[in-house]
Scaffold this active site. Sequence first.
Site, PDB file in Angstrom:
ATOM      1  N   SER A 160       0.877  -1.225   0.014  1.00 14.51           N
ATOM      2  CA  SER A 160      -0.002  -0.117  -0.055  1.00 14.51           C
ATOM      3  C   SER A 160       0.979   1.344   0.048  1.00 14.51           C
ATOM      4  CB  SER A 160      -0.951   0.107   1.443  1.00 14.51           C
ATOM      5  OG  SER A 160      -0.437  -0.105   2.490  1.00 14.51           O
ATOM      6  N   HIS A 216       1.304   4.767   4.381  1.00 11.73           N
ATOM      7  CA  HIS A 216       0.522   5.539   3.421  1.00 11.73           C
ATOM      8  C   HIS A 216       0.984   6.825   3.230  1.00 11.73           C
ATOM      9  CE1 HIS A 216      -2.706   2.469   4.150  1.00 11.73           C
ATOM     10  NE2 HIS A 216      -2.079   1.898   3.807  1.00 11.73           N
TER      11      HIS A 216
END
Length: 279
Positions: A160, A216
Amino acid sequence: MRRTSRVTEATRSPTAATGEIEETRGLRGAPITGALLAANAGVFAAQVSLAGHLRFALGGADQQDHTLWNAILRWLGGNDSTFTIADTRLETLVTSCFLHGSILHLGFNLLVLWQVGPFLERAIGRARFLPLYLGAGIMGSAFSAIAGRLFGASLSIGASGAICGLIGAMLVLGARTQGWRGPLARQMAGWLAFLFVLGLAKNLQGGVVQVDNAAHIGGALGGVIIAAAWRRGVTYSTQAQQIIVGACVAIVIVSGLTVYVRNRTDPYLFMNIDERLNA
């Protein structure tokens, strides 16, 4: 959460490629995205095989399973902040980007990569796309390791961070071509906000498994920085494309081999502080 006979990918600017991108669907013209999808899925299959039971595809059935699963992830190169920083295991900044905690974790990341990757790879070319993916993934892993040391050691895995880097790069491209209020920039900003809020909500809910918002944020920031450094009109020869992609592949392979060697040669690698003092 990447070719036409007339013009090669790396020699096209993002704006020059727009017309062709609109006519292309799926993974056509995006071989790097396809390779990354296959690599992540293949590594996850290897994780489950090493664990010895399909229940580990769901992250383990109980606390004992969870402990074993985490041990396998560390052995394969998970980004555990204790080891990554204290033992200078920089190779795990790369390898952790190809590991996933469950089939749901893998599936969500691959779905976003499938949605974002082909469009971006066809726009910027493979010689920009793969360094972007790896660079953003490494920066996301670094942010995660630092956050782990500051707020409590943790094991971080997943693609991610790298995928947020792709979204961050698309945000920059959208702003350059359509303006900050254009549909592409707004859509990418919405994606990043959604991922952050989702992670925040999951972490507030509690539980053993948390969402790594540090990765992230780091990945998205890395993607923005890398994309902002691109110069319009700069082209790559076929040889340059091959060298750049080959270098990126070499980084991944060397990182994996380093994990393999250190697992077998460092007797203190997975010991905590007390165990090391006793040893």
